[in-house]
Every structure is written in C-alpha cells, then in structure tokens.
Design an enzyme around this catalytic site. Sequence first.
Site, PDB file in Angstrom:
ATOM      1  N   ASN A   7       0.856  -1.183   0.000  1.00  0.00           N
ATOM      2  CA  ASN A   7       0.000   0.000   0.000  1.00  0.00           C
ATOM      3  C   ASN A   7       0.893   1.234   0.000  1.00  0.00           C
ATOM      4  O   ASN A   7       1.430   1.624   1.028  1.00  0.00           O
ATOM      5  CB  ASN A   7      -0.907  -0.016   1.234  1.00  0.00           C
ATOM      6  CG  ASN A   7      -1.938   1.097   1.226  1.00  0.00           C
ATOM      7  OD1 ASN A   7      -1.781   2.108   0.548  1.00  0.00           O
ATOM      8  ND2 ASN A   7      -2.982   0.940   2.008  1.00  0.00           N
ATOM      9  N   ARG A 206      -6.677  19.507   2.417  1.00  0.00           N
ATOM     10  CA  ARG A 206      -7.450  19.694   1.192  1.00  0.00           C
ATOM     11  C   ARG A 206      -8.759  20.402   1.492  1.00  0.00           C
ATOM     12  O   ARG A 206      -9.392  20.162   2.521  1.00  0.00           O
ATOM     13  CB  ARG A 206      -7.727  18.341   0.521  1.00  0.00           C
ATOM     14  CG  ARG A 206      -6.554  17.792  -0.245  1.00  0.00           C
ATOM     15  CD  ARG A 206      -6.843  16.407  -0.783  1.00  0.00           C
ATOM     16  NE  ARG A 206      -6.283  15.372   0.067  1.00  0.00           N
ATOM     17  CZ  ARG A 206      -6.473  14.065  -0.114  1.00  0.00           C
ATOM     18  NH1 ARG A 206      -7.219  13.637  -1.110  1.00  0.00           N
ATOM     19  NH2 ARG A 206      -5.921  13.194   0.704  1.00  0.00           N
ATOM     20  N   GLU A 348      -7.580  -1.834   4.652  1.00  0.00           N
ATOM     21  CA  GLU A 348      -7.509  -1.984   3.200  1.00  0.00           C
ATOM     22  C   GLU A 348      -6.767  -3.251   2.820  1.00  0.00           C
ATOM     23  O   GLU A 348      -7.029  -3.847   1.763  1.00  0.00           O
ATOM     24  CB  GLU A 348      -6.818  -0.768   2.586  1.00  0.00           C
ATOM     25  CG  GLU A 348      -7.602   0.522   2.681  1.00  0.00           C
ATOM     26  CD  GLU A 348      -6.756   1.738   2.349  1.00  0.00           C
ATOM     27  OE1 GLU A 348      -7.250   2.607   1.614  1.00  0.00           O
ATOM     28  OE2 GLU A 348      -5.602   1.822   2.827  1.00  0.00           O
TER      29      GLU A 348
END
Length: 362
Positions: A7, A206, A348
């Site tokens: 990952n 962000r 994940e």
Amino acid sequence: MRVLVVNAGSSSVKLRLLDEHDSLVRSEDLSAGTDGIDTARLADVLRAWPAPDVVGHRVVHGGTRFTGAVRVADEVRAGLEDLIDLAPLHQPKSLAALDAVTALLPDVAAVACFDTAFHSTIPEAAATYAVPREWRERYAIRRYGFHGLSHAHCARRAAEVAGLDAPRIVSCHLGAGASLAAIVDGRSVDTTMGFTPLEGLVMATRSGTVDPGLLLWLEEHEHLTPHEVATALEQRSGLLALAGTADMRDVEARAENGDPDALLAIDVSVHRLAGAIGAMAVAAGGLDLLAFTGGVGEHSALVRRRAAERLAFLGVAVDSRRNDAAQGDADISAVGAAVHTVVVTAREDLRIAHEARTLLDG
C-alpha cells in the site's frame, strides 16, 4: 494463499503479509519521500519474510478501463502509466512500489487493486458532471470516487458488527483524506469524491468542495496560476487553513481550550460531514447503518457524536459511553436507535488480499 499487500501512500509504503486465514504474519512501514522508495530496506524486509504466493498492490486510479482487480502484465502496466494525468500525486507512487517489489519478486504474481473500482457501479446520474459533452468524452470526465478499498471493507465489516444483512450503508472514511460512500447491497451507488480526490469533505490540508467560480475569480483578480491554485487547495487548505494545524487531535485539544479558530474548524467540518451523510442517505434510498473508519473516524468520539446529533432526524443516535470507549470494531448505537452506528478499523489490506485471491482462484 499467502498474500503480500503493498500500500503505497504519500510518505510511506505499508507492507502487510497475510496468511491464508487473513492473520497478519508480518508488518512493516517503509519511508517513501520525494526521493522514492527505500529499495535497500525493501529488499532486506522481503528477504527476511516468508515468500508470498501473490502480491496485491493498492493502485489509486483505474480510470474507466480497470473496474476490478487485474493481474499485472506489460500491457496493464502501460495502461496504469497512461492514468498518471488523472492522479498525478498518487499514481506514480503506486507504480514505483509496483516496480520495486516486482524487481525483487519477479516470479510472484502481481495483482493491482484499485481505489476507484468499487465506485464503478454508481449510476450515470451520480457519475455525470453537467459540463460540455466534448469534455466528458475527450477527457473521460466523470465522478470516479476514491477510498474504494476502504469503503468496501468497511461496509462488509460494519454489517457484521451490526448484525444486519445487506443494509443501506453510509460509510465514512475520515482521515487526512476523507470521503463518504452510499452502499446498497454491497455496491457503491454514490460517493463524495469526484474526478479528483479534492471534491467533497473538509480534509487535513485539502479544501473539499468549493465554488468553481471562486477559483476562476482568484485566477482573474489575483492573477494566480492554475498550479498556485491547485497547490493551495491540496496543501494549504482544509483543517490547516481553518485552525493552523492539519491534525484533528490538535484541533480538538485547542477547541477544548476555547480557541475560536479550532472551534470554527470543527463546526465547518461537522456541518459538511452531516450534510454529506444526508445526501448519501438520499442516494441509498434510506439509512440503516452509519459506519465510521479511518484515523479520524476511528479515534474522534467528538466528530462521531457531533455528526450523530445533526442526524437525529434520520434516526441516528449514539450511546455516549460506547462512543467514548470505542476501540477497534465497535457498535456505538444508542439503545432503540432506528439507525445502527458502528466504528470499523480501516483494513484496506484485507480487501486487497480478498481481491487478489478471488482473481487468481477465479
């Protein structure tokens, strides 16, 4: 089948070796800065670990071509290279990790698993932007969505924790990057991130969604270049812009001391979060299960509580004791609440391992 999960993130490469029962055999995080991956350390780690039967790679963007896991061959590798323009900050890191591990394990099958693939099922009404047709066709402009590997695992595990069968789920992946997904019968039907990972919620650095007219105004009146605007939206916005820190833990600590900027940052974040959860519930046709995952989703009892309070009209209610004490996978629903609320540890790696095994077995 033993799976090595790779990952690649913005500053590290997470390596996880899972056995056939999904038990974690080995774990290592390697640095991956602007100079690339620490290939020497990578070689040392892989030499010391048991050999995997397959390597599963997280790849951020699959475009419209890759809507499921795929075994990596030369043609696929070239196709992933072609998608760099759609994810210039993320795709090169995924490819660098893919190349580095493949060079060390050339005889082990490599499978690419995509963050965008889970959202390939969203309907056209949710995926289509109301922009000129030639833009949509020439540049493949659409809502792609991201964090799909996390949302897929979260939805499956959340249903198990709540004891529900294929419910209508809103999955909240809240971390440095943040997005929601509306999931019905295990399939994504809408999500908050769009053509890029900038759209949607307030994130660490962000901005999330802003008026596109504002960006045009800044370029015209402040003479900012597109690069300057993009850098500001990606790296100097979000919590950092509102509170002076990108870490929600610091924001909460400052808010407890009455810092007005920190209080505003939490208010803005929760306002956007609750509104977006409501929108995802509409896309799902209702809400049976609300799931929180990711660094903030798992560890911020405050964010979960504040969001639940705003969503009480939908039947969301959390038990304050369960919410404050939540560790790992946990049901934090209030007794009698119409909507179940759970916390799920982000894994994940489990989803990637599942996709890799399914592809090779199939």
